[in-house]
Motif scaffolding. Structure first.
Motif, mmCIF file in Angstrom:
data_model
loop_
_atom_site.group_PDB
_atom_site.id
_atom_site.type_symbol
_atom_site.label_atom_id
_atom_site.label_comp_id
_atom_site.label_asym_id
_atom_site.label_seq_id
_atom_site.Cartn_x
_atom_site.Cartn_y
_atom_site.Cartn_z
ATOM 1 N N SER A 59 0.836 -1.204 0.000
ATOM 2 C CA SER A 59 0.000 0.000 0.000
ATOM 3 C C SER A 59 0.868 1.250 0.000
ATOM 4 C CB SER A 59 -0.914 0.014 1.235
ATOM 5 O OG SER A 59 -1.752 -1.113 1.266
ATOM 6 N N THR A 60 0.340 2.331 -0.560
ATOM 7 C CA THR A 60 1.023 3.624 -0.477
ATOM 8 C C THR A 60 0.763 4.206 0.912
ATOM 9 O OG1 THR A 60 0.800 4.048 -2.848
ATOM 10 C CG2 THR A 60 1.145 5.961 -1.416
ATOM 11 N N VAL A 61 1.834 4.599 1.615
ATOM 12 C CA VAL A 61 1.689 5.078 2.991
ATOM 13 C C VAL A 61 2.198 6.507 3.189
ATOM 14 C CG1 VAL A 61 1.746 2.757 3.982
ATOM 15 C CG2 VAL A 61 3.890 3.993 3.605
ATOM 16 N N LYS A 62 2.855 7.068 2.175
ATOM 17 C CA LYS A 62 3.339 8.442 2.320
ATOM 18 C C LYS A 62 3.522 9.085 0.953
ATOM 19 C CE LYS A 62 7.562 9.329 3.917
ATOM 20 N NZ LYS A 62 8.690 9.541 4.871
ATOM 21 N N LEU A 63 3.243 10.398 0.915
ATOM 22 C CA LEU A 63 3.461 11.176 -0.302
ATOM 23 C C LEU A 63 4.158 12.478 0.080
ATOM 24 C CD1 LEU A 63 2.905 11.638 -3.383
ATOM 25 C CD2 LEU A 63 0.846 12.869 -2.682
ATOM 26 N N GLU A 64 5.300 12.729 -0.540
ATOM 27 C CA GLU A 64 6.044 13.972 -0.317
ATOM 28 C C GLU A 64 6.064 14.767 -1.620
ATOM 29 O OE1 GLU A 64 9.842 13.198 2.088
ATOM 30 O OE2 GLU A 64 9.274 11.178 1.400
ATOM 31 N N VAL A 65 5.660 16.024 -1.546
ATOM 32 C CA VAL A 65 5.575 16.872 -2.735
ATOM 33 C C VAL A 65 6.430 18.116 -2.520
ATOM 34 C CG1 VAL A 65 4.063 18.248 -4.213
ATOM 35 C CG2 VAL A 65 3.276 16.052 -3.328
ATOM 36 N N THR A 66 7.326 18.375 -3.470
ATOM 37 C CA THR A 66 8.173 19.569 -3.439
ATOM 38 C C THR A 66 7.698 20.540 -4.506
ATOM 39 O OG1 THR A 66 10.071 18.271 -2.686
ATOM 40 C CG2 THR A 66 10.529 20.435 -3.623
ATOM 41 N N LEU A 67 7.445 21.791 -4.088
ATOM 42 C CA LEU A 67 6.944 22.794 -5.032
ATOM 43 C C LEU A 67 8.073 23.371 -5.876
ATOM 44 C CD1 LEU A 67 4.670 22.521 -2.850
ATOM 45 C CD2 LEU A 67 4.062 24.871 -3.415
ATOM 46 N N ASP A 68 7.691 23.923 -7.007
ATOM 47 C CA ASP A 68 8.649 24.472 -7.966
ATOM 48 C C ASP A 68 9.382 25.667 -7.350
ATOM 49 O OD1 ASP A 68 10.043 25.425 -10.127
ATOM 50 O OD2 ASP A 68 8.391 25.188 -11.546
ATOM 51 N N PRO A 69 10.691 25.577 -7.115
ATOM 52 C CA PRO A 69 11.418 26.693 -6.494
ATOM 53 C C PRO A 69 11.548 27.912 -7.408
ATOM 54 C CG PRO A 69 12.947 24.971 -7.181
ATOM 55 C CD PRO A 69 11.577 24.434 -7.402
ATOM 56 N N LYS A 70 11.389 27.714 -8.712
ATOM 57 C CA LYS A 70 11.497 28.838 -9.637
ATOM 58 C C LYS A 70 10.274 29.753 -9.582
ATOM 59 C CE LYS A 70 14.284 26.227 -12.973
ATOM 60 N NZ LYS A 70 14.345 25.716 -14.373
ATOM 61 N N HIS A 71 9.157 29.197 -9.116
ATOM 62 C CA HIS A 71 7.916 29.975 -9.083
ATOM 63 C C HIS A 71 7.240 29.779 -7.722
ATOM 64 C CE1 HIS A 71 8.261 30.722 -13.397
ATOM 65 N NE2 HIS A 71 8.504 29.440 -13.551
ATOM 66 N N ASP A 94 14.664 33.832 -1.580
ATOM 67 C CA ASP A 94 15.806 34.661 -1.964
ATOM 68 C C ASP A 94 15.327 36.036 -2.433
ATOM 69 O OD1 ASP A 94 17.482 32.547 -1.386
ATOM 70 O OD2 ASP A 94 17.421 31.767 -3.436
ATOM 71 N N LYS A 95 14.175 36.044 -3.093
ATOM 72 C CA LYS A 95 13.590 37.293 -3.572
ATOM 73 C C LYS A 95 12.158 37.377 -3.079
ATOM 74 C CE LYS A 95 12.633 39.924 -7.791
ATOM 75 N NZ LYS A 95 12.682 39.910 -9.277
ATOM 76 N N PRO A 96 11.840 38.323 -2.173
ATOM 77 C CA PRO A 96 10.485 38.430 -1.622
ATOM 78 C C PRO A 96 9.437 38.646 -2.717
ATOM 79 C CG PRO A 96 12.020 39.757 -0.357
ATOM 80 C CD PRO A 96 12.750 39.312 -1.583
ATOM 81 N N LEU A 97 8.220 38.179 -2.435
ATOM 82 C CA LEU A 97 7.106 38.350 -3.359
ATOM 83 C C LEU A 97 6.261 39.548 -2.941
ATOM 84 C CD1 LEU A 97 5.823 34.659 -3.698
ATOM 85 C CD2 LEU A 97 7.172 35.934 -5.373
ATOM 86 N N GLN A 98 5.756 40.276 -3.916
ATOM 87 C CA GLN A 98 4.847 41.390 -3.673
ATOM 88 C C GLN A 98 3.473 40.989 -4.180
ATOM 89 O OE1 GLN A 98 5.669 44.114 -2.008
ATOM 90 N NE2 GLN A 98 7.850 43.603 -1.859
ATOM 91 N N THR A 99 2.501 40.903 -3.288
ATOM 92 C CA THR A 99 1.159 40.536 -3.692
ATOM 93 C C THR A 99 0.132 41.228 -2.816
ATOM 94 O OG1 THR A 99 -0.387 38.677 -3.951
ATOM 95 C CG2 THR A 99 1.286 38.441 -2.247
ATOM 96 N N HIS A 100 -0.835 41.875 -3.459
ATOM 97 C CA HIS A 100 -1.913 42.586 -2.777
ATOM 98 C C HIS A 100 -1.381 43.590 -1.750
ATOM 99 C CE1 HIS A 100 -4.756 39.888 -4.680
ATOM 100 N NE2 HIS A 100 -4.148 38.838 -4.152
ATOM 101 N N GLY A 101 -0.296 44.246 -2.111
ATOM 102 C CA GLY A 101 0.268 45.255 -1.238
ATOM 103 C C GLY A 101 1.056 44.709 -0.063
ATOM 104 N N LYS A 102 1.303 43.403 -0.054
ATOM 105 C CA LYS A 102 2.058 42.788 1.037
ATOM 106 C C LYS A 102 3.365 42.201 0.510
ATOM 107 C CE LYS A 102 -2.032 41.508 3.753
ATOM 108 N NZ LYS A 102 -2.763 40.384 4.394
ATOM 109 N N THR A 103 4.352 42.143 1.385
ATOM 110 C CA THR A 103 5.639 41.551 1.037
ATOM 111 C C THR A 103 5.738 40.170 1.674
ATOM 112 O OG1 THR A 103 6.679 43.732 0.928
ATOM 113 C CG2 THR A 103 8.134 41.820 1.145
ATOM 114 N N ILE A 104 5.903 39.143 0.852
ATOM 115 C CA ILE A 104 5.994 37.764 1.324
ATOM 116 C C ILE A 104 7.462 37.353 1.323
ATOM 117 C CG2 ILE A 104 5.194 35.409 0.987
ATOM 118 C CD1 ILE A 104 2.956 37.414 1.539
ATOM 119 N N THR A 105 7.978 37.005 2.503
ATOM 120 C CA THR A 105 9.399 36.656 2.621
ATOM 121 C C THR A 105 9.643 35.157 2.705
ATOM 122 O OG1 THR A 105 9.277 36.908 5.034
ATOM 123 C CG2 THR A 105 9.914 38.846 3.742
#
Length: 249
Positions: A59-71, A94-105
């Protein structure tokens, strides 16, 4: 006669073996971890990782998912899956995101589901709410590791091959499409507005025409009543004169 029967039996066995081999080869290729459907660029949406169990004895007992680091995505929220525990890991950007007037670090970089089971011959979906999706990419790659109860780990991390050829263990990929153009809706809205204006104009014309008609009808009625009154008055006067003469006589 016996020779022909033997030949037919051999051909039947060979055909069955060929079909069986084809099914064995096609089965694993079509049963990989995937993300069905598409999502609009620059938007938010709910996606689901579809995880089939490819083994007959584990049986499958674990799933690990890594998100795209480029986006990196500013928002990633897993939906609870009954029987499964979920762990969300974040990392500094490495480069903060700007979205809806907020800075995501920092952003979600890895999600792990464990504690549940996907039995042989079954599959499970793991939903995610994601956004804001990039506008400068045609796809997002979600590399996945599928762990079985016999400790085997299948690494779904291979990039897609040129020419449309599928890799042995392709990484789950979310296809991104352009946003639907709002021009069509604006055109319809404008058309509806014009139609409403024309309807209002038409109704106003009808009201005006109706009012004019009512006024003409009222004038005609008044004239008729006036003439009738005059006639009645003249008749009454004449009757009075005649009656007076008779009394005098």
């Amino acid at each position: 006669m016996n020779t022909n029967s033997a030949r037919l039996r051999r051909l039947s066995v060979a055909g069955s073996l060929a079909v069986g081999a084809t099914l064995l080869l096609a089965g694993p290729a079509s049963a990989h971890v995937s993300i069905p459907g598409t999502a609009e660029k620059g938007g938010y949406g709910t996606i689901a990782l579809k995880v089939p169990n490819e083994k007959d004895d584990a049986s499958t007992v674990k799933l690990e998912v890594t998100l795209d680091p480029k986006h990196p995505l500013s928002s990633v929220m897993p939906q609870p899956v009954p029987g499964w525990d979920v762990k969300v890991e974040k990392s500094k950007l490495d480069k903060p995101l700007q979205t809806h007037g907020k800075t995501i670090t920092e952003a979600v970089t890895k999600i792990t589901w464990s504690g549940g089971k996907i039995e042989p011959g079954q599959f499970q979906q793991f939903p995610l709410s994601v956004g804001q999706l990039p506008t400068d990419a045609d796809e997002l790659v979600f590399k996945a590791l599928q762990t079985y109860s016999d400790d085997e780990v299948v690494r779904w991390i291979d990039p897609s091959k040129p020419g449309g050829h599928e890799a042995e263990h392709p990484a789950p990929t979310l296809k991104l499409v352009e946003k639907t153009s709002p021009d069509h809706h604006d055109k319809n809205a404008k058309s509806d507005k014009n139609s409403d204006a024309e309807d209002d104009k038409g109704e106003a014309g009808q009201d005006k025409a109706s009012g004019s008609g009512d006024k003409d009808a009222s004038d005609t009625t008044a004239r008729v009543l006036g003439i009738v009154g005059i006639v009645v008055g003249v008749a009454g006067a004449a009757f009075g004169i005649v009656a007076g003469r008779r009394r005098n006589a």
